[in-house]
Design an enzyme around this catalytic site. Structure first.
Site, PDB file in Angstrom:
ATOM      1  N   GLU A 265       0.838  -1.207   0.000  1.00 31.63           N
ATOM      2  CA  GLU A 265       0.000   0.000   0.000  1.00 31.63           C
ATOM      3  C   GLU A 265       0.872   1.256   0.000  1.00 31.63           C
ATOM      4  OE1 GLU A 265      -2.863   2.269   3.174  1.00 31.63           O
ATOM      5  OE2 GLU A 265      -2.659   0.090   3.333  1.00 31.63           O
TER       6      GLU A 265
ATOM      7  N   ASP B  88       0.829   3.829  -3.144  1.00 34.29           N
ATOM      8  CA  ASP B  88       0.451   5.220  -2.935  1.00 34.29           C
ATOM      9  C   ASP B  88       1.454   6.148  -3.612  1.00 34.29           C
ATOM     10  OD1 ASP B  88      -0.991   7.462  -1.660  1.00 34.29           O
ATOM     11  OD2 ASP B  88       0.793   7.600  -0.398  1.00 34.29           O
TER      12      ASP B  88
ATOM     13  N   GLU C  69      -4.265   0.719  -3.702  1.00 36.41           N
ATOM     14  CA  GLU C  69      -2.873   1.170  -3.616  1.00 36.41           C
ATOM     15  C   GLU C  69      -1.925  -0.034  -3.504  1.00 36.41           C
ATOM     16  OE1 GLU C  69      -3.480   5.533  -1.540  1.00 36.41           O
ATOM     17  OE2 GLU C  69      -3.079   3.804  -0.240  1.00 36.41           O
TER      18      GLU C  69
END
Length: 140
Positions: free
Chosen positions: A60, A64, A135
């Site tokens: 994640e 991102d 993400e």
């Protein structure tokens, strides 16, 4: 979680056809375990301590950053607008609400590995989980 709301075991994940997601999205993972990891929520591991795949939080983090960079690069190269406008556009494109919507549209809900408690939550918390999963998917 599968379509019936059941918690998945290691065997279930092996049986789960992540290949169908790859086919649907036109992506072939060199390391399929990263695809599975993108869908493993930390809560799932609390109930399945011997599960062979780690949770998705590091993916994640990576995803991102990749999303921010890709969208920033696109906006920068396509539009001559001032920095403030480009920043606002990026924020409108890369946010939890938008990422959760995309995750729902491509069927990520069907692949989430969540604890029994998290499976019951279908409101705002689920939307954040879906956004975070998107993400993680990008990071994988």
């Amino acid at each position: 979680m599968d379509n019936t709301g059941e918690v998945l075991s290691r065997h279930d994940v092996q049986e789960r056809e992540f290949e169908t997601l790859e086919e649907k999205l036109g992506i072939n993972f060199v390391k399929p375990e990263l695809l599975i990891q993108a869908f493993v929520h930390r809560s799932y591991l609390n109930e399945n301590r011997d599960f062979p795949v780690f949770h998705n939080e590091r993916l994640e983090f990576l995803g991102d950053a990749v999303l921010e960079l890709v969208v920033t690069d696109f906006l920068y190269n396509q539009y001559d607008n001032p920095e403030g406008e480009l920043t606002n556009w990026r924020a409108a494109l890369v946010n939890a609400k938008m990422l959760a919507k995309i995750s729902q549209e491509v069927g990520f809900n069907n692949f989430l590995l969540l604890s029994k408690g998290e499976q019951k939550e279908l409101g705002k918390a689920r939307q954040y989980i879906l956004a975070n999963t998107f993400e993680a998917f990008v990071g994988s």
